[in-house]
Design an enzyme around this catalytic site. Structure first.
Site, PDB file in Angstrom:
ATOM      1  N   GLU A 173      67.186  11.250  41.591  1.00 52.77           N
ATOM      2  CA  GLU A 173      66.832   9.901  41.116  1.00 52.77           C
ATOM      3  C   GLU A 173      65.497   9.916  40.381  1.00 52.77           C
ATOM      4  OE1 GLU A 173      69.436   7.673  44.609  1.00 52.77           O
ATOM      5  OE2 GLU A 173      67.252   7.480  44.648  1.00 52.77           O
ATOM      6  N   ARG A 185      62.590  -5.868  53.549  1.00 53.09           N
ATOM      7  CA  ARG A 185      63.843  -6.624  53.480  1.00 53.09           C
ATOM      8  C   ARG A 185      63.841  -7.811  54.445  1.00 53.09           C
ATOM      9  NH1 ARG A 185      67.744  -1.338  52.578  1.00 53.09           N
ATOM     10  NH2 ARG A 185      67.962  -1.542  50.307  1.00 53.09           N
ATOM     11  N   ARG A 208      62.185   4.413  53.755  1.00 52.22           N
ATOM     12  CA  ARG A 208      63.347   3.712  54.322  1.00 52.22           C
ATOM     13  C   ARG A 208      62.923   2.819  55.495  1.00 52.22           C
ATOM     14  NH1 ARG A 208      68.214   3.891  51.530  1.00 52.22           N
ATOM     15  NH2 ARG A 208      68.916   2.946  53.461  1.00 52.22           N
ATOM     16  N   HIS A 252      65.310  -0.553  46.558  1.00 51.14           N
ATOM     17  CA  HIS A 252      66.141   0.647  46.743  1.00 51.14           C
ATOM     18  C   HIS A 252      65.225   1.784  47.173  1.00 51.14           C
ATOM     19  CE1 HIS A 252      68.749   4.101  45.952  1.00 51.14           C
ATOM     20  NE2 HIS A 252      67.677   4.641  45.385  1.00 51.14           N
ATOM     21  N   THR A 267      69.631  -2.345  55.342  1.00 48.80           N
ATOM     22  CA  THR A 267      70.265  -2.867  54.119  1.00 48.80           C
ATOM     23  C   THR A 267      70.490  -4.373  54.210  1.00 48.80           C
ATOM     24  OG1 THR A 267      71.412  -0.745  53.941  1.00 48.80           O
ATOM     25  CG2 THR A 267      72.243  -2.546  52.574  1.00 48.80           C
ATOM     26  N   LYS A 272      63.879  -4.417  43.048  1.00 50.43           N
ATOM     27  CA  LYS A 272      65.105  -4.930  42.430  1.00 50.43           C
ATOM     28  C   LYS A 272      64.910  -6.309  41.768  1.00 50.43           C
ATOM     29  CE  LYS A 272      68.377  -2.494  45.480  1.00 50.43           C
ATOM     30  NZ  LYS A 272      69.517  -2.697  46.427  1.00 50.43           N
ATOM     31  N   PHE A 329      81.913  -4.258  46.508  1.00 49.98           N
ATOM     32  CA  PHE A 329      80.739  -4.942  45.954  1.00 49.98           C
ATOM     33  C   PHE A 329      80.173  -4.255  44.712  1.00 49.98           C
ATOM     34  CE2 PHE A 329      79.320  -2.129  49.405  1.00 49.98           C
ATOM     35  CZ  PHE A 329      78.397  -1.314  48.749  1.00 49.98           C
ATOM     36  N   TYR A 348      74.530   3.906  40.679  1.00 50.52           N
ATOM     37  CA  TYR A 348      75.223   3.544  41.920  1.00 50.52           C
ATOM     38  C   TYR A 348      76.653   4.120  41.964  1.00 50.52           C
ATOM     39  CZ  TYR A 348      71.613   0.476  43.887  1.00 50.52           C
ATOM     40  OH  TYR A 348      70.466  -0.021  44.462  1.00 50.52           O
ATOM     41  N   ASN A 373      68.640  -7.433  47.978  1.00 55.20           N
ATOM     42  CA  ASN A 373      67.785  -7.020  49.100  1.00 55.20           C
ATOM     43  C   ASN A 373      66.487  -6.332  48.653  1.00 55.20           C
ATOM     44  OD1 ASN A 373      68.900  -4.619  48.312  1.00 55.20           O
ATOM     45  ND2 ASN A 373      69.911  -4.159  50.251  1.00 55.20           N
TER      46      ASN A 373
END
Ligand code: ADP
Ligand code: MG
Length: 140
Positions: free
Chosen positions: A128, A104, A87, A117, A93, A11, A59, A51, A114
């Site tokens: 995706e 993270r 993950r 993704h 998160t 990100k 948010f 998203y 963070n």
């Protein structure tokens, strides 16, 4: 568990701080292989579509503005149980809740900024990946 592919984003907070190499190293150390990768800049419409599942969350606007604020690196990771493994390497998160050694925990600035993704299920991984890559761009 079989070999899987999953979708990953490095990100804007991480590309801005020149952390792409350190983050990719975390995936590779966990046994995930980068089988497709490119650095792009999302449009607002693309961020909102990507998203879309969060469009009613408070948010959402902040998240989309953040995702277009700097370039991102989109990639496909491949490996044994890749969706869950990605993950795990990413961590929770909220970086305050992320386990030691996770991306993270080490790099995220906040619950919003963070650093990464990762797809959360086989269906979203397939969707995706197909959104960002053609089959010819994925080389295992
Ligand atoms: P994950 O990325 O771990 O799958 P979610 O799918 O729940 O998390 O949320 C998507 C993204 O939205 C998060 O990675 C984060 O960037 C942002 N986000 C989630 N919750 C918040 C929040 N409470 N405040 C600000 N941004 C958030
Ligand atoms: Mg999610």
């Amino acid at each position: 568990m079989a070999i899987q592919r999953t979708f990953s984003i490095i990100k804007p907070d991480a590309t801005k701080r020149n952390l792409t190499g350190k983050i990719i190293a975390k995936f590779e150390e966990a046994g995930l292989r980068v089988v497709a990768q490119k650095r792009i800049r999302l449009t607002l419409a693309q961020a909102q579509e990507f998203y879309g599942v969060h469009k009613d969350r408070p948010f959402f606007d902040e998240l989309c503005e953040f995702m277009i604020s700097e370039p991102i690196v989109v990639q496909v990771l491949e490996g044994e149980d890749a969706i869950a493994k990605n993950r795990e390497v990413m961590g929770a998160t909220n970086p305050a809740e992320a386990a030691d050694g996770t991306i993270r925990k080490e790099f995220a600035l906040s619950i919003g900024e963070n650093s990464v993704h990762g797809s959360d299920a086989p269906e979203t991984a397939a969707e995706e990946i197909a959104y960002f890559f053609s089959g010819l761009e994925i080389v295992g």
